[in-house]
Design a protein around this motif. Structure first.
Motif, PDB file in Angstrom:
ATOM      1  N   VAL A 213       0.884  -1.165   0.000  1.00 13.22           N
ATOM      2  CA  VAL A 213       0.000   0.000   0.000  1.00 13.22           C
ATOM      3  C   VAL A 213       0.918   1.209   0.000  1.00 13.22           C
ATOM      4  CG1 VAL A 213      -1.815   1.259   1.213  1.00 13.22           C
ATOM      5  CG2 VAL A 213      -1.753  -1.232   1.320  1.00 13.22           C
ATOM      6  N   ASP A 214       0.767   2.048  -1.032  1.00 13.95           N
ATOM      7  CA  ASP A 214       1.730   3.127  -1.267  1.00 13.95           C
ATOM      8  C   ASP A 214       3.120   2.512  -1.225  1.00 13.95           C
ATOM      9  OD1 ASP A 214      -0.391   4.822  -1.625  1.00 13.95           O
ATOM     10  OD2 ASP A 214      -0.492   5.363   0.490  1.00 13.95           O
ATOM     11  N   ASN A 215       3.956   2.927  -0.237  1.00 16.85           N
ATOM     12  CA  ASN A 215       5.294   2.332  -0.271  1.00 16.85           C
ATOM     13  C   ASN A 215       5.514   1.272   0.791  1.00 16.85           C
ATOM     14  OD1 ASN A 215       7.318   2.378  -1.998  1.00 16.85           O
ATOM     15  ND2 ASN A 215       8.323   4.219  -1.206  1.00 16.85           N
ATOM     16  N   VAL A 251      -4.342  -2.515  13.148  1.00 22.35           N
ATOM     17  CA  VAL A 251      -5.644  -1.939  12.843  1.00 22.35           C
ATOM     18  C   VAL A 251      -6.589  -3.093  12.505  1.00 22.35           C
ATOM     19  CG1 VAL A 251      -4.824  -1.443  10.496  1.00 22.35           C
ATOM     20  CG2 VAL A 251      -6.862  -0.328  11.283  1.00 22.35           C
ATOM     21  N   ILE A 252      -7.855  -2.892  12.882  1.00 18.71           N
ATOM     22  CA  ILE A 252      -8.851  -3.944  12.649  1.00 18.71           C
ATOM     23  C   ILE A 252      -9.822  -3.475  11.564  1.00 18.71           C
ATOM     24  CG2 ILE A 252     -10.814  -5.173  13.706  1.00 18.71           C
ATOM     25  CD1 ILE A 252      -9.311  -4.825  16.441  1.00 18.71           C
ATOM     26  N   LYS A 323      -9.420   1.937  -1.409  1.00 21.78           N
ATOM     27  CA  LYS A 323      -9.529   3.071  -0.484  1.00 21.78           C
ATOM     28  C   LYS A 323      -9.544   2.558   0.956  1.00 21.78           C
ATOM     29  CE  LYS A 323     -11.412   7.404   0.610  1.00 21.78           C
ATOM     30  NZ  LYS A 323     -11.141   7.377   1.993  1.00 21.78           N
ATOM     31  N   LEU A 324     -10.246   1.431   1.173  1.00 22.10           N
ATOM     32  CA  LEU A 324     -10.309   0.830   2.506  1.00 22.10           C
ATOM     33  C   LEU A 324      -8.899   0.479   2.992  1.00 22.10           C
ATOM     34  CD1 LEU A 324     -11.900  -0.524   4.876  1.00 22.10           C
ATOM     35  CD2 LEU A 324     -12.094  -2.558   3.447  1.00 22.10           C
ATOM     36  N   VAL A 329      -4.085   1.511   6.416  1.00 14.55           N
ATOM     37  CA  VAL A 329      -2.644   1.698   6.649  1.00 14.55           C
ATOM     38  C   VAL A 329      -2.391   3.070   7.265  1.00 14.55           C
ATOM     39  CG1 VAL A 329      -0.378   1.855   5.542  1.00 14.55           C
ATOM     40  CG2 VAL A 329      -1.982   0.057   4.887  1.00 14.55           C
ATOM     41  N   GLU A 330      -3.180   4.044   6.875  1.00 13.71           N
ATOM     42  CA  GLU A 330      -3.014   5.378   7.454  1.00 13.71           C
ATOM     43  C   GLU A 330      -3.258   5.382   8.961  1.00 13.71           C
ATOM     44  OE1 GLU A 330      -5.189   8.772   5.664  1.00 13.71           O
ATOM     45  OE2 GLU A 330      -3.715   8.381   4.057  1.00 13.71           O
ATOM     46  N   GLU A 331      -4.075   4.452   9.404  1.00 15.52           N
ATOM     47  CA  GLU A 331      -4.384   4.366  10.838  1.00 15.52           C
ATOM     48  C   GLU A 331      -3.233   3.763  11.646  1.00 15.52           C
ATOM     49  OE1 GLU A 331      -6.939   5.307  12.638  1.00 15.52           O
ATOM     50  OE2 GLU A 331      -8.308   5.940  11.052  1.00 15.52           O
TER      51      GLU A 331
END
Ligand SMILES: Nc1nc2c(ncn2[C@@H]2O[C@H](COP(=O)(O)OP(=O)(O)OP(=O)(O)O)[C@@H](O)[C@H]2O)c(=O)[nH]1
Ligand SMILES: [Mg+2]
Length: 351
Positions: A213-215, A251-252, A323-324, A329-331
């Motif tokens: 995801v991204d890098n 993250v869940i 997007k999910l 991953v941002e979380e």
């Protein structure tokens, strides 16, 4: 190559019968370097001594291997400790390993005593009798611990089937009721190939897939479905899912199926969500409302109202899943993970 599942690295362990047979074959094959000028009695003495020593040595090697190659439970990642507890029982495993190890001193004792007897024996028959008595007694000790060896072999088999977990990768764990589409999502976004079926309880143990995801290289864990019932009533398979949430999830993703095609009501799924939130208050939880292609508009409206900040997806078509994943991953707070990797790299350059 060492595999990420520590149990997958254990070499094969022999049963009691195999150990005795192996040691016997090695001991009779052993070649001797006694001089031909030696008297026949002395040659026999050396042969009997060497054979007994070899038999005893091979037995001890195989017993020690069975114990020492088994990873020490205390040093494992807590996920594996918990899974080993659920699938095998750690106390029983430790008992079996301990019992096998305890066979070694009596084997040494018997070997020493009979070697002494062979050294002092005045005739062929005495020597052979001593060697054969020693081998018989050692074989009985090994056979008396057969059940423990069998238990260790079974434990190895069950535990080596678990997935390899990379402790330093950001990890998303996907959970929810059975049949809501967890495996469909994990398969759509990662390398994992879980089984997917129209009936519940398809996934029966934790499965790990990888994706970028991204890098970032990210792990996603597919779990067996869980029901909304107290922990004490949960079966082995549900407890595996809970262990993944507890020990692996940064993250869940909690997936719901508002169409209720899964076989459980939306309210039951909300109860489970509340339970998961209570059990894991520190974890970010993203909600994925799945099967929106199947869901009646009135049911979808209720889901949107009850779960306002959620992702709407059609896992089976891959709609909404990228997007999910990005939001998931941002979380993840990547700082401590990066620090672990940096520490590890620094320790390599020091060595
Ligand atoms: N229509 C529709 N069907 C879906 C969707 N996602 C999954 N399914 C179907 O739902 C059923 C269950 O999917 P799985 O991925 O096996 O569900 P699961 O949550 O992993 O189930 P367990 O492993 O039993 O807990 C399968 O028949 C899937 O094809 C979706 O977005 N839309
Ligand atoms: Mg599944």
């Amino acid at each position: 190559m060492r595999r990420l599942n520590p149990f997958a690295n254990i070499p094969s362990i022999m049963t009691a019968e195999e150990i005795v047979e192996f040691a016997h074959n090695r001991s009779v094959k052993i070649s001797m370097k006694s001089s031909l000028r030696m008297k026949k009695l002395e040659r026999t003495r050396i042969r009997e001594i060497t054979r007994l020593q070899e038999f005893s040595k091979q037995i001890k090697i195989k017993l020690t291997e069975a114990v020492e190659e088994f990873p020490s439970i205390e040093r494992l990642h807590p996920f594996y400790v918990e899974l080993s507890e659920i699938l095998i029982g750690n106390d029983k495993l430790k008992q079996s390993l301990g019992a096998v190890y305890k066979c070694i001193p009596p084997i040494d004792d018997i070997t020493d005593k009979h070697l002494q007897a062979i050294k002092l024996a005045g005739e062929f028959r005495q020597m052979k009798r001593s060697r054969s008595a020693a081998k018989g007694r050692i074989a009985s000790i090994v056979k008396a611990t057969a059940k423990n060896l069998d238990f260790i072999i079974e434990a190895k088999k069950a535990l080596s089937r678990l997935p390899g977990i990379s402790p330093n990768s950001p990890t998303i764990v996907c959970a929810g009721f059975p049949n809501v589409g967890k495996s469909t999502l994990v398969k759509a976004v990662s390398t994992a190939e879980p089984e997917i079926a129209y009936y519940p309880f398809t996934t029966r143990s934790v499965i790990v897939g990888h994706l970028r995801v991204d890098n970032h290289s990210v792990q996603i864990v597919d779990t067996p479905g869980i029901l909304d019932r107290p922990m004490a009533e949960r079966n082995e398979i549900e407890r595996e899912a809970i262990a993944a949430l507890k020990y692996l999830a940064h993250v869940i993703i909690f997936m719901v199926d508002p169409s209720e095609a899964c076989g459980w009501t939306f309210d039951q799924q909300l109860n489970l969500l509340a339970e998961v939130r209570k059990m894991f208050p520190m974890n970010p939880i993203l909600i994925a409302i799945n099967k929106i292609d199947l869901t009646q508009p009135d049911k979808l409206a209720i889901a949107r109202e009850k779960l306002p900040e959620s992702h709407e997806i059609i896992a089976v078509e891959g709609i909404g899943v990228e997007k999910l994943m990005r939001d998931a991953v941002e979380e993840v707070d990547l700082t401590p993970l990066q620090e672990t990797v940096d520490d590890y790299l620094a320790s390599l350059s020091k060595g």
